[in-house]
Design a protein around this motif. Structure first.
Motif, mmCIF file in Angstrom:
data_model
loop_
_atom_site.group_PDB
_atom_site.id
_atom_site.type_symbol
_atom_site.label_atom_id
_atom_site.label_comp_id
_atom_site.label_asym_id
_atom_site.label_seq_id
_atom_site.Cartn_x
_atom_site.Cartn_y
_atom_site.Cartn_z
ATOM 1 N N UNK A 15 0.036 -1.412 -30.972
ATOM 2 C CA UNK A 15 -0.589 -2.544 -30.315
ATOM 3 C C UNK A 15 -2.086 -2.382 -30.374
ATOM 4 N N UNK A 16 -2.791 -3.521 -30.234
ATOM 5 C CA UNK A 16 -4.247 -3.451 -30.174
ATOM 6 C C UNK A 16 -4.693 -2.763 -28.883
ATOM 7 N N UNK A 17 -3.862 -2.855 -27.828
ATOM 8 C CA UNK A 17 -4.168 -2.173 -26.580
ATOM 9 C C UNK A 17 -3.790 -0.708 -26.716
ATOM 10 N N UNK A 18 -4.499 0.151 -25.994
ATOM 11 C CA UNK A 18 -4.249 1.585 -26.114
ATOM 12 C C UNK A 18 -3.552 2.108 -24.864
ATOM 13 N N UNK A 19 -2.239 2.304 -24.909
ATOM 14 C CA UNK A 19 -1.547 2.885 -23.748
ATOM 15 C C UNK A 19 -2.073 4.293 -23.481
ATOM 16 N N UNK A 20 -2.164 4.640 -22.221
ATOM 17 C CA UNK A 20 -2.596 5.987 -21.829
ATOM 18 C C UNK A 20 -1.349 6.833 -21.569
ATOM 19 N N UNK B 273 1.214 10.171 -31.211
ATOM 20 C CA UNK B 273 0.858 9.083 -30.296
ATOM 21 C C UNK B 273 -0.486 8.466 -30.662
ATOM 22 N N UNK B 274 -1.441 9.310 -31.010
ATOM 23 C CA UNK B 274 -2.757 8.795 -31.381
ATOM 24 C C UNK B 274 -2.693 7.979 -32.664
ATOM 25 N N UNK B 275 -1.851 8.400 -33.608
ATOM 26 C CA UNK B 275 -1.712 7.649 -34.857
ATOM 27 C C UNK B 275 -1.111 6.276 -34.614
ATOM 28 N N UNK B 276 -0.389 6.115 -33.504
ATOM 29 C CA UNK B 276 0.219 4.839 -33.144
ATOM 30 C C UNK B 276 -0.671 4.011 -32.223
ATOM 31 N N UNK C 281 -3.817 6.516 -26.390
ATOM 32 C CA UNK C 281 -4.704 7.573 -25.925
ATOM 33 C C UNK C 281 -3.814 8.656 -25.320
ATOM 34 N N UNK C 282 -3.819 9.844 -25.905
ATOM 35 C CA UNK C 282 -2.920 10.919 -25.463
ATOM 36 C C UNK C 282 -3.711 12.076 -24.883
ATOM 37 N N UNK C 283 -3.341 12.473 -23.663
ATOM 38 C CA UNK C 283 -3.906 13.655 -23.016
ATOM 39 C C UNK C 283 -2.805 14.693 -22.884
ATOM 40 N N UNK C 284 -3.106 15.947 -23.179
ATOM 41 C CA UNK C 284 -2.060 16.970 -23.195
ATOM 42 C C UNK C 284 -2.373 18.094 -22.214
ATOM 43 N N UNK C 285 -1.301 18.736 -21.750
ATOM 44 C CA UNK C 285 -1.420 19.940 -20.929
ATOM 45 C C UNK C 285 -0.165 20.775 -21.131
ATOM 46 N N UNK C 286 -0.191 22.033 -20.659
ATOM 47 C CA UNK C 286 0.881 22.952 -20.988
ATOM 48 C C UNK C 286 1.721 23.455 -19.838
ATOM 49 N N UNK C 287 1.547 22.906 -18.629
ATOM 50 C CA UNK C 287 2.374 23.358 -17.508
ATOM 51 C C UNK C 287 2.538 22.242 -16.491
ATOM 52 N N UNK C 288 3.542 22.391 -15.637
ATOM 53 C CA UNK C 288 3.881 21.344 -14.694
ATOM 54 C C UNK C 288 2.838 21.089 -13.625
#
Length: 245
Positions: free
Chosen positions: A14-19, A37-40, A43-50
């Motif tokens: 989509x033209x809109x960027x889901x977060x 996700x970014x290629x689609x 906007x993707x934010x990542x982390x490694x623990x709960x």
């Protein structure tokens, strides 16, 4: 896993960027999910623990949470439960998807009952990510109205699936009749949506599950607009049509 060249050639959803918040303790999974996700167009934010995932979800308003079932400190269930106890959280009520490499029917039922809209099995592909991102869009595609494979995985067999879908159809007919007065009572409406979201998960009603989560988020922010209820009603009717086939 798709190559970076495959990803770069993929058109955005989509033209809109889901977060999207991606929480996964496996570096390879984080890397693939973030880049995919970014290629689609997301906007993707990542982390490694709960614990970090819960902090981010409380502080920011994401459109989609991808939460690994097994992470240090807290897994997907614990993170979602923590969000549920904090109605003021930025991502309270948003679409949540549990990610896992192993999934038994009992695990699937527990995750859906806890409020997850879907479960993403790893390894996954870009088509899976595109399908999940589509759930965050104002208009969910018709292909996502009913997912027979997800429903069969949840119910165990076709007979049980048909029985559950029959109950969902009755629930939706009643809800459509009561929607207008119910939408004026935020507390009762929120409770009804919570029950509906679980039913949708067991019946593979992916689009309505996502729309229900979206409306829950609107309710948590105390600004449900008539247009939001109208969109929910449109998806409800589309689901009813699919259930009648």
């Amino acid at each position: 896993m798709p190559s970076h060249s495959d990803m770069s050639a993929t058109a955005p959803v989509s033209a809109m960027r889901p977060r999207v918040l991606v929480a996964d303790d496996d570096p390879a999974s984080r890397h693939f999910l973030r880049d995919g996700l970014r290629s689609l167009g997301a906007h993707a934010q990542v982390c490694g623990d709960g614990a970090t995932a819960l902090a981010h979800a409380r502080a920011e308003a994401f459109d989609l949470l991808l939460l690994d079932c097994r992470m240090p400190g807290a897994g997907a269930l614990e993170v979602l439960a923590g969000l549920g106890r904090d109605p003021q959280a930025g991502s309270s009520g948003c679409i949540a998807v549990a990610t896992t490499a192993e999934l038994t029917p009992r695990d699937r039922q527990a995750l859906l009952a806890a409020g997850f809209s879907e479960i993403l099995l790893k390894p996954c592909g870009l088509a899976d990510l595109r399908r999940l991102l589509a759930l965050t869009q104002p208009e969910c595609p018709d292909a996502d109205i009913l997912d027979d494979q997800a429903a069969l995985s949840s119910s165990g067999d076709a007979t049980t699936m048909r029985a559950l879908r029959s109950l969902l159809r009755e629930e939706l007919i009643l809800l459509e009749r009561e929607l207008e007065p119910l939408s004026r009572d935020p507390v009762a409406f929120g409770e009804r949506l919570h029950r509906l979201r679980s039913s949708c998960g067991f019946c593979g009603a992916a689009a309505l599950s996502a729309r229900t989560a979206w409306l829950q988020q609107q309710l948590s922010q105390h600004h449900v607009r008539p247009a939001a209820v109208a969109r929910f009603c449109k998806t409800l009717r589309a689901t009813l049509q699919a259930l009648h086939r």
